[in-house]
Design a protein around this motif. Structure first.
Motif, PDB file in Angstrom:
ATOM      1  N   ASP A   1       0.811  -1.224   0.000  1.00 49.04           N
ATOM      2  CA  ASP A   1       0.000   0.000   0.000  1.00 49.04           C
ATOM      3  C   ASP A   1       0.842   1.272   0.000  1.00 49.04           C
ATOM      4  O   ASP A   1       0.632   2.128  -0.849  1.00 49.04           O
ATOM      5  CB  ASP A   1      -0.983  -0.010   1.171  1.00 49.04           C
ATOM      6  CG  ASP A   1      -2.261  -0.748   0.785  1.00 49.04           C
ATOM      7  OD1 ASP A   1      -2.906  -0.325  -0.181  1.00 49.04           O
ATOM      8  OD2 ASP A   1      -2.591  -1.754   1.424  1.00 49.04           O
ATOM      9  N   PRO A   2       1.782   1.439   0.930  1.00 54.83           N
ATOM     10  CA  PRO A   2       2.594   2.660   0.829  1.00 54.83           C
ATOM     11  C   PRO A   2       3.722   2.480  -0.177  1.00 54.83           C
ATOM     12  O   PRO A   2       4.496   1.528  -0.098  1.00 54.83           O
ATOM     13  CB  PRO A   2       3.169   2.826   2.239  1.00 54.83           C
ATOM     14  CG  PRO A   2       2.612   1.723   3.065  1.00 54.83           C
ATOM     15  CD  PRO A   2       2.108   0.676   2.142  1.00 54.83           C
TER      16      PRO A   2
ATOM     17  N   ASN B   1       1.543   4.473  -4.246  1.00 53.55           N
ATOM     18  CA  ASN B   1       0.893   5.680  -3.737  1.00 53.55           C
ATOM     19  C   ASN B   1       1.009   5.717  -2.226  1.00 53.55           C
ATOM     20  O   ASN B   1       1.563   4.810  -1.607  1.00 53.55           O
ATOM     21  CB  ASN B   1      -0.573   5.726  -4.166  1.00 53.55           C
ATOM     22  CG  ASN B   1      -1.392   4.684  -3.438  1.00 53.55           C
ATOM     23  OD1 ASN B   1      -1.966   4.959  -2.396  1.00 53.55           O
ATOM     24  ND2 ASN B   1      -1.395   3.450  -3.937  1.00 53.55           N
ATOM     25  N   LEU B   2       0.456   6.784  -1.632  1.00 51.58           N
ATOM     26  CA  LEU B   2       0.486   6.932  -0.166  1.00 51.58           C
ATOM     27  C   LEU B   2      -0.918   7.108   0.390  1.00 51.58           C
ATOM     28  O   LEU B   2      -1.093   7.662   1.475  1.00 51.58           O
ATOM     29  CB  LEU B   2       1.354   8.139   0.215  1.00 51.58           C
ATOM     30  CG  LEU B   2       2.847   8.007  -0.100  1.00 51.58           C
ATOM     31  CD1 LEU B   2       3.558   9.333   0.083  1.00 51.58           C
ATOM     32  CD2 LEU B   2       3.480   6.947   0.791  1.00 51.58           C
ATOM     33  N   GLU B   3      -1.913   6.656  -0.343  1.00 47.62           N
ATOM     34  CA  GLU B   3      -3.286   6.927   0.075  1.00 47.62           C
ATOM     35  C   GLU B   3      -3.615   6.305   1.431  1.00 47.62           C
ATOM     36  O   GLU B   3      -4.476   6.803   2.145  1.00 47.62           O
ATOM     37  CB  GLU B   3      -4.264   6.423  -0.988  1.00 47.62           C
ATOM     38  CG  GLU B   3      -4.243   7.301  -2.233  1.00 47.62           C
ATOM     39  CD  GLU B   3      -5.183   6.813  -3.311  1.00 47.62           C
ATOM     40  OE1 GLU B   3      -5.859   5.789  -3.101  1.00 47.62           O
ATOM     41  OE2 GLU B   3      -5.225   7.439  -4.383  1.00 47.62           O
TER      42      GLU B   3
ATOM     43  N   ARG C   1      -3.369   8.953   4.097  1.00 47.98           N
ATOM     44  CA  ARG C   1      -4.098  10.216   4.125  1.00 47.98           C
ATOM     45  C   ARG C   1      -4.999  10.226   5.355  1.00 47.98           C
ATOM     46  O   ARG C   1      -5.375   9.186   5.879  1.00 47.98           O
ATOM     47  CB  ARG C   1      -4.891  10.426   2.856  1.00 47.98           C
ATOM     48  CG  ARG C   1      -6.095   9.552   2.723  1.00 47.98           C
ATOM     49  CD  ARG C   1      -6.793   9.839   1.414  1.00 47.98           C
ATOM     50  NE  ARG C   1      -7.877   8.909   1.219  1.00 47.98           N
ATOM     51  CZ  ARG C   1      -8.605   8.857   0.117  1.00 47.98           C
ATOM     52  NH1 ARG C   1      -8.350   9.669  -0.871  1.00 47.98           N
ATOM     53  NH2 ARG C   1      -9.580   7.994  -0.004  1.00 47.98           N
TER      54      ARG C   1
ATOM     55  N   SER D   1     -10.270   8.411   5.160  1.00 52.61           N
ATOM     56  CA  SER D   1     -10.588   7.560   4.024  1.00 52.61           C
ATOM     57  C   SER D   1     -11.666   6.586   4.487  1.00 52.61           C
ATOM     58  O   SER D   1     -11.858   6.390   5.690  1.00 52.61           O
ATOM     59  CB  SER D   1      -9.352   6.789   3.555  1.00 52.61           C
ATOM     60  OG  SER D   1      -9.038   5.768   4.477  1.00 52.61           O
TER      61      SER D   1
ATOM     62  N   ASP E   1      -5.065  22.021   2.108  1.00 52.04           N
ATOM     63  CA  ASP E   1      -5.968  20.882   1.957  1.00 52.04           C
ATOM     64  C   ASP E   1      -7.370  21.413   1.665  1.00 52.04           C
ATOM     65  O   ASP E   1      -7.935  22.172   2.465  1.00 52.04           O
ATOM     66  CB  ASP E   1      -5.963  20.029   3.241  1.00 52.04           C
ATOM     67  CG  ASP E   1      -6.650  18.690   3.037  1.00 52.04           C
ATOM     68  OD1 ASP E   1      -7.728  18.661   2.395  1.00 52.04           O
ATOM     69  OD2 ASP E   1      -6.123  17.673   3.515  1.00 52.04           O
TER      70      ASP E   1
ATOM     71  N   ASP F   1      -4.257  13.047   0.736  1.00 47.80           N
ATOM     72  CA  ASP F   1      -3.189  12.261   0.112  1.00 47.80           C
ATOM     73  C   ASP F   1      -2.139  13.173  -0.536  1.00 47.80           C
ATOM     74  O   ASP F   1      -2.482  14.085  -1.289  1.00 47.80           O
ATOM     75  CB  ASP F   1      -3.814  11.337  -0.926  1.00 47.80           C
ATOM     76  CG  ASP F   1      -2.782  10.511  -1.663  1.00 47.80           C
ATOM     77  OD1 ASP F   1      -1.726  10.221  -1.073  1.00 47.80           O
ATOM     78  OD2 ASP F   1      -3.039  10.145  -2.825  1.00 47.80           O
TER      79      ASP F   1
ATOM     80  N   THR G   1       0.389  11.908  -2.485  1.00 42.94           N
ATOM     81  CA  THR G   1       1.105  11.149  -3.514  1.00 42.94           C
ATOM     82  C   THR G   1       1.460  12.000  -4.730  1.00 42.94           C
ATOM     83  O   THR G   1       2.621  12.066  -5.140  1.00 42.94           O
ATOM     84  CB  THR G   1       0.265   9.942  -3.980  1.00 42.94           C
ATOM     85  OG1 THR G   1      -0.033   9.126  -2.860  1.00 42.94           O
ATOM     86  CG2 THR G   1       1.041   9.122  -5.006  1.00 42.94           C
TER      87      THR G   1
ATOM     88  N   SER H   1      -0.989  14.302   6.645  1.00 38.54           N
ATOM     89  CA  SER H   1      -0.338  14.743   5.407  1.00 38.54           C
ATOM     90  C   SER H   1       1.071  15.233   5.703  1.00 38.54           C
ATOM     91  O   SER H   1       2.026  14.917   4.987  1.00 38.54           O
ATOM     92  CB  SER H   1      -1.143  15.862   4.748  1.00 38.54           C
ATOM     93  OG  SER H   1      -2.444  15.410   4.442  1.00 38.54           O
TER      94      SER H   1
ATOM     95  N   CYS I   1       3.536  12.355   6.294  1.00 33.27           N
ATOM     96  CA  CYS I   1       4.086  11.781   5.055  1.00 33.27           C
ATOM     97  C   CYS I   1       5.153  12.692   4.450  1.00 33.27           C
ATOM     98  O   CYS I   1       6.227  12.229   4.045  1.00 33.27           O
ATOM     99  CB  CYS I   1       2.975  11.563   4.032  1.00 33.27           C
ATOM    100  SG  CYS I   1       1.834  10.271   4.491  1.00 33.27           S
TER     101      CYS I   1
END
Lengths: 554, 200
Positions: free
Chosen positions: A149-150, A376-378, A381, A384, B43, B69, B71, B97, B100
């Motif tokens: 996933d990441p 991706n990095l969803e 987030r 979700s 955001d 996200d 990405t 966020s 990351c």
């Protein structure tokens, strides 16, 4: 902080040797820099058992790695190699032994080779899934990657931790898809495994075994060497993707459903199947909550009645296909025909189709990108559907169970009962809260080709020690309950690695004792990743010759 | 980029605000050169974040919107910018966020050099916890944060020293009012700046 048993004078000498090897700017000793290597998801965050590192050193070449390893041996410095260090939920960058020096391989970030005719890649450990994907995309190479996933993790690091993904067949098992390694041994010597041992070999990343004993497994979840290159088999880019979902009405239909889907998957007809229960949408309804909380939980009949009342299926399974539009359609048709014959009440729903390569807009709309090999990095987030109430982190509990419907139902009962017995219903988890973990609506993860993983993710906090204490208690209990049922974990954070390994006790830990023999021979000073997955150096095995006296605790 | 509708809405808020912060107010006594952020991240899901971006956009700073996200921000934008040069960035986003971005920045020798965490306490109040360069200490304890904290955030990220130093760290805490338009957050919001690793 000093490494255990190392004088400040020797530590200073070691740091000087490291600086000599890699350059002063690539040895990190300030509190601010070293703090970045804390495991942000550590369930022992801020507690006495939390693991802290003493320093970090970032080599850029194999020769620099060798120099660092030699210096670590000279001064008996415990070192802990990381590739990108993003193994959050399973330990991050911090290692098992407080005071270790992190050997941060982030600067070894070269993609050595990608071949889209023979379908393999060779990469260094600092290459991330993003990096490899970018390399392939920019060159329009006809291969897919399989990523977790990441996307910020490393193919090398992830596979060495037995990480998993979402695409076709055994590509999902990242260690199983690797082919060939280059490794710096604890004494600083360099080896290449498989065909790599043959000078001038043309098939290092194609044929993994070479001749004689195959040692690659020693370097996964382990501490026998620093992997500096690794080959991977890649999935040839398919022309198309298709999905379709089968629904079955009754709770016990799961048994036949799994049996049939196993046949389809193991025959190479489908890609990863994804099980679920449409009834999970009802989990917060008061009537369902009281049903779940009653002693013994709901009966199969009550759950069937619930499904019938709401006109919902008890189970679903989304089947995924790669190939051409024509072959994926034909395979989907065959799946429907076969499943209908096995479960007459099954119903079906067509899913989505994609033709590759995807356009930018189409790519952005893909709901779960790793299923199509898009990093991706969803998962991180804030909000979700899978993670409606984001927390500061989580630890995974990941038992491997048989790939049968019976095993799923038994695991729901046994693990769910343990969760309820510990009063964890309102504890936050990655998927919601404790009350939904191992409920009758929970389905197993299907990353592995030949087994299920029945995953739960327990929220760790950087501000609430009481929550962490509860999580530690729950995961410890789940490890024990799983072991009592013959289920072991495939992967676990350092805080639980000794406990997990303790369950693998066949013939008085004969496997662990054999691994110890190898460890003592290969790494007599015990400098490398002490304690990783329960394998401690000789001088730290005070209890039963197996475990250190100081065990992690809350 | 902030869109026209968001900008106009924020403009209404700007004109209604009791006081607009000027970065010069908080750092007037300092003559040190200031950081020039290359990009402001916001955001779409948070009114405070949109307001922050609108203020900075009005002052000519390029903005980039996310929805939790990061990405695309990382893969399509920051990867290239950070390969090409320092490109400090600033933002007001959810904590996850920033988490990351901090991890990604760390790998390329960048650090979070300003961090102000905003947590809803209930009763329409917000707690602000600030760590950053001492240069901003006046700003961080300014009582005007009470009613205008997204403006404070916009001012703070423009008042950073061009070369943050580790020894500059200071910390402060304040409790103020929430914006009337604010919805409940599922996680703290954070005002932040990421720049090349501070010098010793």
């Amino acid at each position: 902080m000093l490494p255990p048993g190392v004088s400040s004078n020797d530590f200073e000498l070691a740091l000087a040797a490291f600086k000599d090897a890699v350059g002063e700017s690539q040895v990190y000793t300030s509190d601010a820099d070293v703090a970045l290597y804390r495991d942000a998801y550590d369930v022992l965050w801020g507690l006495p058992g939390e693991r802290h590192v003493s320093a970090a050193v970032a080599p850029a070449t194999v020769e620099q790695v060798q120099k660092v390893v030699v210096a670590a041996n000279r001064y008996r410095i415990p070192i802990y190699p990381i590739s990108t260090g993003m193994d959050l939920g399973y330990g991050g960058s911090a290692g098992n032994l407080s005071g270790s020096v992190v050997l941060d391989l982030k600067r070894m970030n070269k993609v050595i080779e990608v071949d889209d005719r023979r379908h393999f890649a060779i990469v260094e450990p600092g290459v991330s899934y993003f990096d490899l994907y970018r390399y392939i995309q920019e060159r329009e190479l006809k291969v897919f990657i399989d990523c977790p996933d990441p996307g910020w993790g490393s193919p090398v690091g992830n596979s060495l931790d037995h990480g998993v993904g979402y695409t076709w067949y055994s590509y999902r098992d990242h260690f199983n898809s690797h082919c060939g390694m280059e490794v710096v041994l604890p004494n600083g010597e360099l080896i290449r495994t498989g065909m790599g041992a043959l000078p001038g070999s043309k098939t290092w990343a194609e044929y993994r075994y070479g001749v004689g004993p195959w040692v690659d497994g020693l370097f996964a979840q382990s501490n026998f060497g620093v992997v500096t290159k690794m080959g991977f088999h890649l999935f040839p880019a398919p022309e198309a993707y298709r999905s379709g979902t089968v629904f079955v009405p009754k709770r016990l239909d799961l048994i036949r459903l799994v049996q049939e889907v196993n046949y389809l998957e193991h025959s190479g007809i489908i890609s990863q199947p994804e099980y679920g229960s449409p009834l999970r949408a009802l989990v917060d309804e008061p009537a369902v909550q009281s049903m779940l909380k009653k002693p013994g939980g709901p009966t199969d009949g009550e759950l069937d009645e619930l499904a019938s009342q709401h006109r919902l299926a008890s189970w679903s399974c989304t089947l995924q296909f790669f190939g051409s539009l024509e072959t994926t359609q034909a395979n989907w048709n065959y799946c429907k025909q076969r499943l209908q014959a096995a479960i007459a009440t099954a119903t079906f729903k067509d899913g989505v189709t994609h033709r590759f390569p995807l356009g930018m807009d189409e790519k952005a709309q893909v709901p779960h990108k790793p299923s199509l090999g898009i990093p991706n990095l969803e998962a991180f987030r804030g909000r979700s559907p899978r993670n409606p109430r984001p927390t500061e982190g989580h630890v995974w509990f990941a038992p491997v169970i048989p790939k049968t419907g019976e095993a799923v139902l038994e695991a729901q009962r046994a693990l769910g009962e343990a969760v309820r017995g510990l009063g964890a219903l309102d504890l936050p988890t990655f998927f919601g809260r404790g009350g939904t973990a191992y409920s009758p609506f929970d389905a197993p993860a299907t990353w592995m080709f030949r087994a299920f993983v029945f995953l739960s993710g327990w929220s760790a906090s950087r501000s609430d020690p009481q929550q962490n204490k509860k999580v530690y208690e729950i995961v410890s209990k789940l490890i024990q309950v799983a072991a009592d049922h013959g289920w072991g974990e495939y992967r676990t954070p350092p805080a639980f690695q000794d406990a997990v390994l303790k369950a693998y006790s066949f013939n008085n830990y004969s496997l662990l004792r054999f691994q110890q023999q190898l460890k003592d021979a290969a790494d007599p000073n015990g400098i490398l990743s002490a304690g990783r997955y329960g394998l401690w150096p000789r001088h730290m095995r005070q209890i039963d010759g197996l475990w250190p006296a100081q065990r992690p605790s809350t | 980029m902030t869109n026209r509708r968001e900008f106009i809405q924020s403009g209404v808020a700007l004109s209604a605000a009791p006081l607009i912060f000027d970065p010069a107010v908080g750092v007037a006594a300092h003559t040190e050169p200031r950081m020039k952020p290359a990009l402001a991240i916001y955001d779409h899901d948070f009114v405070e974040s949109r307001l922050f971006a609108s203020v900075l956009a009005a002052r000519g700073l390029p903005t980039h919107g996310i929805k939790g996200d990061v990405t695309s921000l990382w893969y399509d934008v920051l990867y290239h910018r950070w390969a090409a040069g320092p490109s400090p960035i600033v933002g007001l986003t959810g904590a996850s966020s920033l988490f990351c971005l901090e991890q990604l920045a760390w790998k390329v020798e960048r650090r979070v050099v300003l961090r102000a965490e905003h947590t809803q306490l209930g009763n329409n109040t917000v707690e602000h916890r600030f760590t950053g360069p001492e240069l901003l200490s006046t700003l961080s304890t300014d009582p005007r944060i009470d009613r205008s904290w997204p403006f404070w955030s916009a001012a703070a990220v423009q008042g950073l020293p061009a070369t943050p130093r580790r020894a500059d760290k200071c910390a402060a805490r304040a409790v103020g009012s929430a914006l009337p338009e604010s919805a409940a957050w599922e996680e703290p919001l954070v005002t932040w700046a990421i720049a090349l690793k501070p010098t010793a």
